[in-house]
Design a protein around this motif. Sequence first.
Motif, short mmCIF file in Angstrom:
data_model
loop_
_atom_site.label_atom_id
_atom_site.label_comp_id
_atom_site.label_asym_id
_atom_site.label_seq_id
_atom_site.Cartn_x
_atom_site.Cartn_y
_atom_site.Cartn_z
N ILE A 24 0.85 -1.19 0.00
CA ILE A 24 0.00 0.00 0.00
C ILE A 24 0.88 1.24 0.00
CG2 ILE A 24 -0.33 -0.11 2.52
CD1 ILE A 24 -3.20 1.08 1.80
N LEU A 26 2.11 5.11 0.53
CA LEU A 26 1.99 5.99 1.69
C LEU A 26 0.78 6.90 1.59
CD1 LEU A 26 5.55 7.22 2.60
CD2 LEU A 26 4.08 5.68 3.85
N PRO A 54 -1.46 14.30 6.64
CA PRO A 54 -0.01 14.54 6.56
C PRO A 54 0.35 15.93 6.06
CG PRO A 54 -0.53 12.41 5.64
CD PRO A 54 -1.84 13.11 5.88
N GLN A 55 -0.28 16.38 4.97
CA GLN A 55 0.18 17.65 4.41
C GLN A 55 -0.12 18.82 5.33
OE1 GLN A 55 -2.29 15.64 3.35
NE2 GLN A 55 -3.16 16.42 1.46
N GLN A 58 2.51 18.63 8.28
CA GLN A 58 3.89 18.77 7.81
C GLN A 58 3.92 19.92 6.81
OE1 GLN A 58 5.91 16.52 9.26
NE2 GLN A 58 7.68 17.62 8.53
N PHE A 96 -4.70 2.72 9.30
CA PHE A 96 -3.41 2.10 9.61
C PHE A 96 -3.11 2.33 11.09
CE2 PHE A 96 1.32 2.29 9.40
CZ PHE A 96 1.51 0.98 9.04
N SER A 98 -0.60 1.03 13.13
CA SER A 98 0.72 0.83 13.73
C SER A 98 1.26 2.08 14.41
CB SER A 98 1.71 0.39 12.67
OG SER A 98 1.43 -0.92 12.29
N HIS A 99 0.78 3.24 13.98
CA HIS A 99 1.33 4.46 14.57
C HIS A 99 0.37 5.10 15.57
CE1 HIS A 99 5.11 4.75 12.39
NE2 HIS A 99 4.48 3.99 11.53
N ARG A 128 -0.32 -2.12 18.24
CA ARG A 128 0.82 -2.42 19.10
C ARG A 128 0.38 -2.44 20.54
NH1 ARG A 128 5.87 0.75 16.44
NH2 ARG A 128 5.56 -0.09 14.35
N THR B 335 8.33 1.88 2.61
CA THR B 335 7.20 2.80 2.44
C THR B 335 5.98 2.13 1.83
OG1 THR B 335 8.06 3.55 0.33
CG2 THR B 335 8.59 4.89 2.24
N THR B 336 6.15 0.98 1.19
CA THR B 336 4.95 0.37 0.62
C THR B 336 4.49 -0.87 1.37
OG1 THR B 336 6.30 -0.79 -0.98
CG2 THR B 336 5.26 1.23 -1.72
N GLN B 339 5.24 0.16 6.74
CA GLN B 339 5.18 1.53 7.26
C GLN B 339 5.34 1.57 8.76
OE1 GLN B 339 2.76 0.26 5.26
NE2 GLN B 339 2.59 1.55 3.47
N GLU B 340 5.08 0.44 9.42
CA GLU B 340 5.17 0.44 10.88
C GLU B 340 6.63 0.53 11.34
OE1 GLU B 340 3.88 -1.97 9.08
OE2 GLU B 340 5.13 -3.74 9.34
N LEU B 341 7.58 0.34 10.44
CA LEU B 341 8.98 0.39 10.84
C LEU B 341 9.48 1.81 11.00
CD1 LEU B 341 10.66 -2.39 8.69
CD2 LEU B 341 10.04 -2.45 11.08
N LEU B 342 8.76 2.78 10.45
CA LEU B 342 9.23 4.15 10.50
C LEU B 342 8.75 4.84 11.78
CD1 LEU B 342 8.38 5.16 6.85
CD2 LEU B 342 10.65 4.86 7.78
N PRO B 343 9.55 5.77 12.30
CA PRO B 343 9.04 6.59 13.40
C PRO B 343 7.85 7.42 12.90
CG PRO B 343 11.39 6.93 13.09
CD PRO B 343 10.91 6.10 11.95
N THR B 344 6.90 7.68 13.78
CA THR B 344 5.67 8.34 13.36
C THR B 344 5.93 9.65 12.62
OG1 THR B 344 4.68 7.41 15.33
CG2 THR B 344 3.40 9.06 14.17
N LEU B 347 7.19 9.07 9.20
CA LEU B 347 6.13 8.54 8.35
C LEU B 347 5.21 9.67 7.89
CD1 LEU B 347 4.64 5.93 7.30
CD2 LEU B 347 3.13 6.27 9.23
N VAL B 348 4.85 10.54 8.82
CA VAL B 348 3.95 11.65 8.47
C VAL B 348 4.64 12.55 7.46
CG1 VAL B 348 2.80 13.68 9.37
CG2 VAL B 348 2.73 11.56 10.64
N SER B 349 5.94 12.79 7.70
CA SER B 349 6.68 13.66 6.79
C SER B 349 6.76 13.05 5.39
CB SER B 349 8.07 13.90 7.37
OG SER B 349 8.95 14.32 6.39
N ALA B 351 4.74 10.78 4.15
CA ALA B 351 3.39 10.71 3.59
C ALA B 351 2.97 12.06 3.02
CB ALA B 351 2.41 10.25 4.66
N ALA B 352 3.38 13.13 3.73
CA ALA B 352 3.04 14.47 3.24
C ALA B 352 3.72 14.73 1.91
CB ALA B 352 3.47 15.51 4.26
N GLN B 353 4.98 14.24 1.76
CA GLN B 353 5.69 14.45 0.50
C GLN B 353 5.07 13.64 -0.63
OE1 GLN B 353 9.84 13.69 1.16
NE2 GLN B 353 9.82 14.99 2.94
N ARG B 354 4.58 12.48 -0.29
CA ARG B 354 4.01 11.61 -1.32
C ARG B 354 2.62 12.06 -1.75
NH1 ARG B 354 5.54 7.58 -3.98
NH2 ARG B 354 3.40 7.27 -4.59
#
Lengths: 404, 533
Positions: A24, A26, A54-55, A58, A96, A98-99, A128, B335-336, B339-344, B347-349, B351-354
Amino acid sequence: MKHRLILMLLIICLCLQSGCGNKIELNKLGIVSAMAFDLDESNQWIVTFQIIIPQASQGQSGTASSQSPVSVFSSQGKTVLQAIQNQELETPRRLFFSHNRAVIISRRVAEYGVDSILDFFLRNIETRENVDILLSDGEAKNVLEVLTPMETLPGNAIANLINEKRDGMSNWVPSKIHDLIVTLAKPAAGAALPEIKISGNKEETKSLDAFKETRSPAVLKIDRFGVFKQGKFAAWLSRKESAGIPWLTDRLNSTTVVFSCEGKRPKDKDSSFSVESSRTRIMPKFSDGRLSMSVDVDAKGILFETPCELDLKKPAILRQLEKQIQEQIKNDMERSFQAVKKVKADILGFGDAFHKAYPREWKTWSENWDNEFAKIQLDINVKVTIRRTGMINDSFSKMSGKNK
Amino acid sequence: MKKILKRSFPKDKISPQQESEAGERTTELSRSLQQNIEQISDLTGHSSDITVRAFEGPYQLSMAVVYLNGATDIEMINDHIIKPILSAAEANPDSEEDLADSFTLIQKKILTVGATNTKMRLPELIQALYNGNAVILAEGWDRGMTANCAKWEHRSVVEPSSQSVVRGPKDGFTEDINTNIALIRRRIKSPNLWKIDRIIGRITQTDVSVLYLKGVARDSVVNELLKRLDRIDTDSILESGYLEEFIQDQTFTLFPTLINTERPDSVAGAILDGQVAVLVDGTPFVLVLPVTFFKFFIASEDYYERFDISTLLRILRFSALTISMLLPSLYIAITTFHQELLPTTLLVSLAAQREGVPFPAFFEALMMEITFEILREAGIRLPRVIGSAISIVGALVLGQAAVQAGLVSAAMVIVVAFTAISSFVVPALNIAISARLIRFILMLLGATLGMFGIMSGLLFLLIHMSGLRSFGIPYLTPLSPFVPGNWKDAFVRVPRWMMTTRPRLIAAENGIRQKSNLQPEPPETEEKKGTKR
């Protein structure tokens, strides 16, 4: 050679046939930063999600966005998962988990029982167990609607409220889902969760306009402790009542003890002792058919604040102060223990200690531990050491000689 | 696979010998000077750079010197061939009956050039001519005399362009094999530095030299190398790369099993370690073998700088290669899929870029990687003068503008740029190229199977590498097989005085390099001496 060709074909197929599985992108994710669980009148679950935009959270090149960093959705269902499923009808993105940083449960849910929530968290791959779980006296979803000025993501703000404290004030009881599961799984132990509450006018902090003022109209605040008995909410412990709990459970990292530097308690003589390190040893005792617990506390710290005109260079004076602090700590512990006793919920983990020390007798106690627990006598010994007195020795009042 | 290849490339029906058979009927030299010259002229297609200088020698012998213009030293021909013969002609103006004697007389008593030779057959004579020899013919001789007057045009020794150092010798190999051998011999003045010559290439007749230290290099490796060299029957060897493909252990691998270098000091160091150097005329790139995977991360400067910084730099190079191999695929996979491996916050940063990027992460990465490869290739081919255009196009148009246009995310540009920079850290270019290829495979695996795909890809690579050999030496020595003694110069570089032995498996059995107690110590002071007494 033929085998190798087949192997290569298989590998290529493996790549192509996987169909990118659970892939999936981002920008297709709805990142949940906090969740709240409520129950309506007909005992249907109301699950509320705080989803990160997100946007908005950030802002590119540091410019503040005009969009709220999070969006809050609620949905109903007979089970937790059904409520989440219903949510998918509303949100354009895949949720999602996980976070997720914080879970808020309302008092009603706590009274009803948290088993199905914990089951959901244990069963799901994405969720988690190190999420903070907090109680809310009113409706839990209201907590998620409050914007926090310092942290863009309110979910993070709630988690940091508990975890990132230097003096460990709010971490007096374990607040992770994992801890809750572990304590609830023990037959005799009671659990406790911190309460989160909104102080101020909530309605105004729902919109970004709240950020324009220096004093936020409403803030999230950690307050009382909710005590759980047999997996269900039993009672609140006020902050004052719970002050001794970290001392009893050896969970204290650092805290401040307020004491009076002169024997009796004239209001203006209140001083502060900052505890830097402390160790508590509990020793269960069983004699003459009576249960008692001896608690030895060894605390070291700094004298941080004092208005008294004492000659702090003299060790004898410091010893005297140490005695005052010991008395204060002892009082705190006694008060907390009495409060816990009243609820008859062993949130202090005394049951474990007795189980380990008297495995044979435990069998009889465990059947009615809550009542046995209420009968325990506490025998407290506190040893306090003042390591330093900060940057100065004598108090300012003594140096200036104003009070002469 | 081999079957398919065999089918598509049927064996050559023409045997290699056939071409030279055309001149079979006239291989013998005749006694007539005129006829010999005409035959040479015929066989060389009347090429205008074949120069014939006719004159009269002693005993009224009509003679001719034939040489290749541009390949020979004309002054040398004048001073050491023609002049002595003419002065001898003045001294012996009378004719002589026995013409056979005149041949040895001229060879032994008159000519003052270094090396002379006798050729009986015409093809040999012509080959000698093309090797830069002057051919001396005379009326009545049934043989030709060759005198070595070769002087090819060549570059002078300059700093190598592909492997420059801050500290260390600045000379590099040239295209001239003799210069190159001299550069190595100058560094190793030992009679044990043996040189074996081969001429490979039916048409190009390229000189190939094998250089090794007798007693230090393994005889089995040298013999294997010579066996492989002797097997080669091709028309041309223009660069050491031609040779490399003929003699390497395995063709279908992503990893090089031979090192090439432009630096004489690297080659000298390798020879002293027991490796073998293969020099090819016409190229400054010398092949060194056998090699292990870890040799590709060694720069010659490692040995000239302090050992601690060398060790650090080596570890840096290993990590740079890992980054250049793995970073884009890890980015895609995380990233695909994970996603749970990234710090929140990250991830937000991200995701905002994407947000608003129309392509999937894999396609985005592939696009940027290919763009970079195009830029790099263009940068090499572009004339120096307009080279700066590349950086403008690359940095501005493809970097910034692509992000602003919303085609790629800013994070992806960072990933690709970092990957690109990392791939230039490794000193050996050919291992960096391997990493480039592996990167694309891993990207595909990461995009289809996530981290699982990347891990299985890496596992496959590891298995493949453990099976590789370079002239019989396992590729992953000293890791697998585990040779603890070689670790002193693989991941780390220990101080010089600790390198008491040569690398095992590569060097021959008696691999003692130096005494073992060479650690420098502070001088004994007077006081200390006093207390000792």
